[in-house]
Design a protein around this motif. Structure first.
Motif, mmCIF file in Angstrom:
data_model
loop_
_atom_site.group_PDB
_atom_site.id
_atom_site.type_symbol
_atom_site.label_atom_id
_atom_site.label_comp_id
_atom_site.label_asym_id
_atom_site.label_seq_id
_atom_site.Cartn_x
_atom_site.Cartn_y
_atom_site.Cartn_z
ATOM 1 N N MET A 1 -5.053 19.613 -21.960
ATOM 2 C CA MET A 1 -6.167 20.498 -21.615
ATOM 3 C C MET A 1 -5.761 21.504 -20.543
ATOM 4 O O MET A 1 -6.179 22.677 -20.581
ATOM 5 N N VAL B 1 -13.810 10.395 -15.658
ATOM 6 C CA VAL B 1 -14.531 10.549 -16.921
ATOM 7 C C VAL B 1 -15.590 9.471 -17.130
ATOM 8 O O VAL B 1 -16.516 9.656 -17.925
ATOM 9 N N MET C 1 -13.294 16.925 -20.075
ATOM 10 C CA MET C 1 -12.864 15.564 -20.393
ATOM 11 C C MET C 1 -14.024 14.583 -20.238
ATOM 12 O O MET C 1 -14.201 13.677 -21.060
ATOM 13 N N TRP D 1 -17.457 13.089 -12.343
ATOM 14 C CA TRP D 1 -16.166 13.760 -12.254
ATOM 15 C C TRP D 1 -16.030 14.605 -10.997
ATOM 16 O O TRP D 1 -14.932 14.784 -10.457
ATOM 17 N N PHE E 1 -8.909 7.079 -25.899
ATOM 18 C CA PHE E 1 -9.011 8.232 -24.999
ATOM 19 C C PHE E 1 -8.574 7.830 -23.592
ATOM 20 O O PHE E 1 -7.813 8.543 -22.933
ATOM 21 N N ILE F 1 -5.158 9.041 -21.435
ATOM 22 C CA ILE F 1 -5.883 10.037 -20.643
ATOM 23 C C ILE F 1 -4.960 11.025 -19.939
ATOM 24 O O ILE F 1 -5.297 12.195 -19.786
ATOM 25 N N HIS G 1 -4.036 13.615 -22.492
ATOM 26 C CA HIS G 1 -5.190 14.500 -22.715
ATOM 27 C C HIS G 1 -5.312 15.507 -21.579
ATOM 28 O O HIS G 1 -5.578 16.704 -21.805
ATOM 29 N N PHE G 2 -5.140 15.036 -20.365
ATOM 30 C CA PHE G 2 -5.275 15.901 -19.192
ATOM 31 C C PHE G 2 -4.283 17.052 -19.237
ATOM 32 O O PHE G 2 -4.661 18.226 -19.102
ATOM 33 N N ASP H 1 -16.324 15.003 -23.217
ATOM 34 C CA ASP H 1 -15.741 14.418 -24.431
ATOM 35 C C ASP H 1 -15.888 12.897 -24.430
ATOM 36 O O ASP H 1 -16.307 12.297 -25.427
ATOM 37 N N TYR H 2 -15.528 12.281 -23.316
ATOM 38 C CA TYR H 2 -15.581 10.819 -23.250
ATOM 39 C C TYR H 2 -17.012 10.308 -23.318
ATOM 40 O O TYR H 2 -17.314 9.367 -24.071
#
Length: 209
Positions: free
Chosen positions: A203, A133, A162, A137, A192, A196, A199-200, A165-166
């Protein structure tokens, strides 16, 4: 039931003469952790399953106990010597090969996120995701794909989202200059990165439903 009642039940019904109210209190406060036989006895006294006592399992041992399995059962199922398996469980470092890892996931009914956690790969996963991120990526699709066996297109979509977003949070930090909004955005970016892995998986789950 008070600690003294629990301790008495474990002594009288489960043959654990050393269990005292103070030990039960130490378990309640998280000062020490009961062994597998102690946890089984504790669950019996409290009329519940071991899994209910430990909550959401995180470690290899907790997943085994939550399934009501002895270490011997898991070792046999994955094709390991008992002592070798116990060392892995105690150290939190899984060293099984691909076939043994697959058998472990089956016998403990592990989801992919749980499997990554119990085999000690969360740290490496977080490191790869942070790099993905914060830089390009696309360069991390292959190494992440080796660690988490997900569809390549799904992995690409999640990483791209991701990254967007970051980077959006970082752009907001720069555009706001030095005001409080910039501080909030910067803290949001750090949070974040700290979370992370969560979050991963969120998603990934959202993309597969």
């Amino acid at each position: 039931m008070g600690p003294e009642h629990v301790a008495y039940g474990m002594r009288a019904s489960y043959g654990l003469p050393y269990v005292t109210p103070d030990l039960v209190t130490a378990w309640e406060r998280g000062i020490t952790t009961p062994s597998s036989p102690e946890l089984t006895a504790l669950a019996g006294v409290l009329w519940c399953s071991p899994g209910e006592l430990i909550g959401a399992p995180r470690t290899l041992r907790e997943h085994r106990v939550a399934r009501g399995l002895a270490a011997e059962d898991v070792a046999r199922a994955v094709g390991l010597e008992l002592l070798a398996y116990q060392r892995m469980e105690e150290s939190g470092a899984w060293r099984g090969n691909e076939r043994q890892s697959s058998a472990l996931a089956d016998v403990l009914e592990l989801s992919l996120p749980d499997f990554i956690t119990v085999t000690g790969r969360d740290g490496k996963l977080a490191e790869l995701l942070r790099s993905a991120v914060t830089t390009r990526w696309q360069a991390y699709v292959r190494p992440l794909g080796k660690m988490v066996p997900l569809d390549r297109h799904l992995l690409e979509d999640v990483l791209e989202e991701m990254h967007t977003d970051y980077q959006g949070q970082m752009v907001a930090t720069l555009s706001w200059g030095g005001g409080s909004a910039a501080t909030d955005s910067s803290e949001s970016g750090r949070d974040f990165l700290d979370r992370i892995v969560d979050h991963f998986w969120s998603m990934v789950e959202g993309a597969t439903y």
